[in-house]
Design a protein around this motif. Structure first.
Motif: not given
Length: 247
Positions: A42, A60, A114, A235
């Motif tokens: 990612s 993020a 995100d 995450a």
């Protein structure tokens, strides 16, 4: 993007050379050796080959905001103030809203950069509960809870809402939990039973609860357990009030 493609695009090598580097254990993703050339990486993950940084990880952001009345759930509007104006200018452009509230409504809003995570937060199939404190114009009739549990027919969409629960707190006050997020859903449900919502305040989405001490207009980063309560399995973030949460 696949790891092998990142190496061949960013490092100026062929795909075959990239695969050999990965198989030999020279490549690290987020600090850990990765030998899987097909691994999806990612934009929030960094890639290093030996001592050379091939791809830097982007931060993020996962934020909660206590939305005041009068602010639009939008990134920009020529007439009305938006919730973005309550956030630091340096992060506004990268954020989007996960679960909107209308201008008169208040309470919990989630903002993030995100997209995969926010889709899981709002995806109807996941059915994360959304909890609202509601006040109504007229006393809430005894049959309202049963009607909500049975589902309310929405003619415009041609569907019946998923079962919702109503906990009556007073003659004109209730806590309502829904499993969807349709347009003005709670207001339309009360309208269907002959009542009118005068105030709507969102308290919770899934396991993410608006703290009582977060003032209207204030925001904070989500804690790691709050981010991880949304079923993505990716995450890991850390944050404190008024600071960015980053991977």
């Amino acid at each position: 993007m696949k790891l092998s493609r990142i190496l061949s695009n960013q490092n100026g090598v062929s795909r075959q050379q990239a695969n050999r580097a990965i198989a030999s254990g020279l490549v690290r993703v987020d600090g850990e050796v990765c030998t899987n050339a097909a691994r999806e990486v990612s934009r929030f993950q960094g890639v290093v080959v030996g001592d050379k940084v091939i791809k830097r990880a982007l931060p993020a952001h996962y934020l909660m905001l206590n939305k005041p009345a009068g602010y639009l759930s939008a990134t920009w509007d020529p007439v009305h103030p938006t919730v973005m104006e309550l956030l630091p200018p340096e992060i506004r452009a990268d954020l989007h809203i996960a679960g909107r509230l209308d201008r008169a409504s208040t309470g919990l809003m989630i903002l993030t950069n995100d997209g995969l995570w926010s889709r899981r937060l709002t995806e109807p199939e996941i059915k994360l509960p959304k909890v609202y404190r509601v006040s109504t114009l007229r006393p809430i009739e005894p049959h309202t809870a049963q009607r909500f549990e049975e589902g309310i027919w929405f003619a415009y969409e041609g569907l019946t809402t998923s079962p919702a629960t109503l906990e009556q707190l007073g003659p004109t006050d209730a806590r309502v939990t829904i499993l969807e997020g349709r347009y003005h859903q709670v207001k339309r449900m009360f309208h269907a039973v002959g009542n009118q919502v005068t105030s709507l305040h969102r308290e919770r989405i899934g396991e993410i609860t608006l703290p009582r001490d977060l003032a209207p207009g204030a925001w904070r980063s989500l804690e790691p357990d709050e981010v991880q309560s949304v079923p993505t399995g990716r995450a890991t973030v850390f944050g404190k009030a008024g600071r960015l949460a980053v991977t």
